[in-house]
Scaffold this active site. Structure first.
Site, PDB file in Angstrom:
ATOM      1  N   ARG A  37       0.811  -1.223   0.000  1.00  0.00           N
ATOM      2  CA  ARG A  37       0.000   0.000   0.000  1.00  0.00           C
ATOM      3  C   ARG A  37       0.847   1.277   0.000  1.00  0.00           C
ATOM      4  O   ARG A  37       0.396   2.327   0.479  1.00  0.00           O
ATOM      5  CB  ARG A  37      -0.985   0.030   1.182  1.00  0.00           C
ATOM      6  N   ARG A  41      -3.308   6.333   0.247  1.00  0.00           N
ATOM      7  CA  ARG A  41      -3.800   7.449   1.048  1.00  0.00           C
ATOM      8  C   ARG A  41      -2.786   8.131   1.956  1.00  0.00           C
ATOM      9  O   ARG A  41      -3.060   9.195   2.492  1.00  0.00           O
ATOM     10  CB  ARG A  41      -4.998   6.984   1.891  1.00  0.00           C
ATOM     11  N   ARG A  50      -6.462  11.672  -7.000  1.00  0.00           N
ATOM     12  CA  ARG A  50      -7.679  10.875  -6.836  1.00  0.00           C
ATOM     13  C   ARG A  50      -8.939  11.727  -6.667  1.00  0.00           C
ATOM     14  O   ARG A  50     -10.055  11.188  -6.688  1.00  0.00           O
ATOM     15  CB  ARG A  50      -7.549   9.943  -5.614  1.00  0.00           C
ATOM     16  N   ASP A  86      -6.915  -3.112  -7.334  1.00  0.00           N
ATOM     17  CA  ASP A  86      -7.757  -3.526  -6.219  1.00  0.00           C
ATOM     18  C   ASP A  86      -8.108  -4.993  -6.425  1.00  0.00           C
ATOM     19  O   ASP A  86      -8.222  -5.470  -7.568  1.00  0.00           O
ATOM     20  CB  ASP A  86      -9.032  -2.687  -6.166  1.00  0.00           C
ATOM     21  N   TYR A 163     -15.318 -11.964  -0.414  1.00  0.00           N
ATOM     22  CA  TYR A 163     -16.103 -10.769  -0.755  1.00  0.00           C
ATOM     23  C   TYR A 163     -17.349 -11.140  -1.550  1.00  0.00           C
ATOM     24  O   TYR A 163     -18.423 -10.580  -1.367  1.00  0.00           O
ATOM     25  CB  TYR A 163     -15.273  -9.780  -1.572  1.00  0.00           C
TER      26      TYR A 163
END
Lengths: 353, 353
Positions: A37, A41, A50, A86, A163
């Site tokens: 990652r 962010r 973004r 992702d 998921y």
């Protein structure tokens, strides 16, 4: 001894990079480091590009995907880029109704739970054409990276299936594990579908220029060893099988997976990512001492005063020397609140050791 | 050999119950069984009495708490009641601003992160008076239970502290683990405070009539063995120390804690609860073969067809026979969606084995 690359897109410069050499268990000019990652962010330049763009869209606009993938390499001087993507991107590309809801995570239009659901799913597949944005992004990335390798990214079949069965993120993955135990026949069909699209997704990345591949099985730690071996390992093995002939290093990672390390390696990984909970010397011993390792700084240290961080980095590097090759990384992803200057400082420290 | 109870409230009938005998490693007339979270959302009678009552209130109204605690014993014929409470009840009783938000979990008015926060916390304590609703509920419960034992309940200091530092539930407990690693002095004060109120809470339950005590360290699995031993085990040991003279069995449980089993036992537990991931024969071997075990049906099986459940129960019971005593339980709490008739059927099956 270096394994000669038969893949035309892995340049000799990339093949001799510290990352690829460490992942192959060869001596590297310095200890390589990157962060799971690292693109995301924690970087203000990421938040800026973004703005107004949905998560999945940002993975499917080649120029933007490339920019995001490259940002942490430029900023931190890490030894690898990880393809910004992702876990559910292969689903979106195959035509499954899925989106990322901010502060929730992946949400499916309709969960996959019944025989009819799986039949519908089996009518969907990844076309070569649907993978075009992936190929384009990677071409842009490797052109800028030069000798710095790009690592391909995919979520493993179990995590993807978790998921899909829940329809959204969950803590215990009870729905998925329940389907696995109650209807092993349906479960196996679901896993086979997931393995096929994941393999295609990862293969496309390597063919487009990725020099290594990492399979993330984020939720595998929720399984017993027996359940993993019977109901999950064959699908993960099928993913690795689909890229084996490309001869790039294959990294496998999950969290809370100390009890699964050997079984995960046995699916066909050539290097193992290790969660922050298991000291690397212990992980290496568990694996027989002959598997290159990646990890495993504890992200909880990233907010500590520098001397505490430095001692932790030195400890991880010292333990990593017990493995035939070591790539420094976090033992989990970069927390969004991380001060990026701390990551840069860790890179400098690792390179000095 | 039975350890004679010096506690006047543990009747000889309770002391010779299958639960207490199994927890002491003695032969029991049948294999005892109860379920973590057996009192709760899987029971329609629970949903009915909880209508319009907040979670924490339901733990502090003695008649309601008693009713909820007793419901699963009446319905399923389990071998123990578990005191219906919540991990944050000791905080509420000590005057900390905390509530349970539906579908979120425990939320604190202000998280505990700084030296000033901890100082404020240290000015709060559990008075004997504040524990009155706990004592009253337990008196009502044991009066109805007769020879069936009641197990006391408390959340362990780390799990409590994780909620307090984050201010709400979190996946990785990064805030708590960050405080632990960055400011071990503050962390230790927080843990000492948590250990004191948790010990008082558990001691009050045993003195009021609970015949065993279970300490839940729900989030301990997020820690490395080293972090657990240095920063957490001393506080959990202090909790057990506060009830040691009462001579009731002390059960310790956490999820994802295979790597911590021995260290958790070493805090002073006399029996270990085992997560569904670790087969009981393996857990018993890890612990040296001399520790009574509790567990570890996988909740994911509860939605399976009965023959699949039955085979799983028989397997767990067979593996449990390798330990000196075995209490059948789930290796995690009852999922809210569980069909309660399945639990009753499991009790009948276990009792027939």
């Amino acid at each position: 001894m270096s394994i000669p690359s038969t893949h035309p897109l892995i340049s000799s410069e990339t093949a001799s990079s510290p990352l690829i050499r460490a992942l192959r268990g060869e001596t590297a000019s310095h200890i390589p480091v990157w962060f799971m990652r690292q693109a995301g962010r924690s970087l203000p330049e990421y938040l800026k590009v973004r703005e107004g763009v949905g998560m999945l869209d940002s993975c499917l606009r080649p120029e933007l995907t490339a920019e995001i993938t490259l940002q942490p390499v430029r900023r931190h001087g890490v030894d690898a880029a990880i393809f910004f993507s992702d876990i559910v991107i292969p689903l979106r590309l195959a035509g499954v109704d899925v989106d990322i809801k901010p502060s929730v995570g992946p949400v499916l239009g309709s969960p996959v739970r019944t025989s009819a659901d799986i039949e519908r799913l089996e009518s969907l597949s990844l076309s070569d054409e649907s993978l075009a944005p992936i190929r384009e992004a990677i071409a842009l990335i490797v052109a800028e990276l030069g000798g710095t390798p790009l690592i391909g990214f995919a979520g493993a079949p179990f995590t993807l299936a978790a998921y899909m069965v829940e329809g959204k993120p969950s803590r215990d993955h009870l729905g998925a594990r329940g389907l696995m135990l109650s209807h092993p026949d349906l479960w196996e069909r679901l896993m086979q579908w997931c393995a096929r699209v994941t393999g295609q997704f990862l293969r496309a990345q390597v063919l487009a220029g990725a020099s290594a591949a990492q399979l993330f099985d984020s939720w595998a730690g929720s399984l017993s060893l027996d359940a993993y071996k019977v109901h999950v390992a064959p699908a993960s093995a099928s993913v690795f099988e689909q890229i084996k002939d490309l001869e790039v290093p294959r990294i496998h990672f999950g969290t809370g997976t100390e009890h699964l390390l050997g079984a995960m390696r046995d699916t066909g990984a050539t290097a193992m990512g290790v969660d922050y909970r298991t000291p690397l010397d212990q992980a290496s011993a568990l694996l027989g001492g002959n598997v290159p390792l990646q990890g495993n700084l504890d992200p909880a240290y990233l907010t500590a005063p520098w001397p505490v961080i430095e001692a932790h980095v030195r400890d991880v590097v010292a333990r990593g020397r017990t493995a035939p090759g070591h790539v420094v990384n976090l033992g989990h992803g970069v927390p969004p609140t991380t001060d990026p200057t701390v990551l840069t400082r860790i890179v400098e420290l690792v390179h000095s050791l």
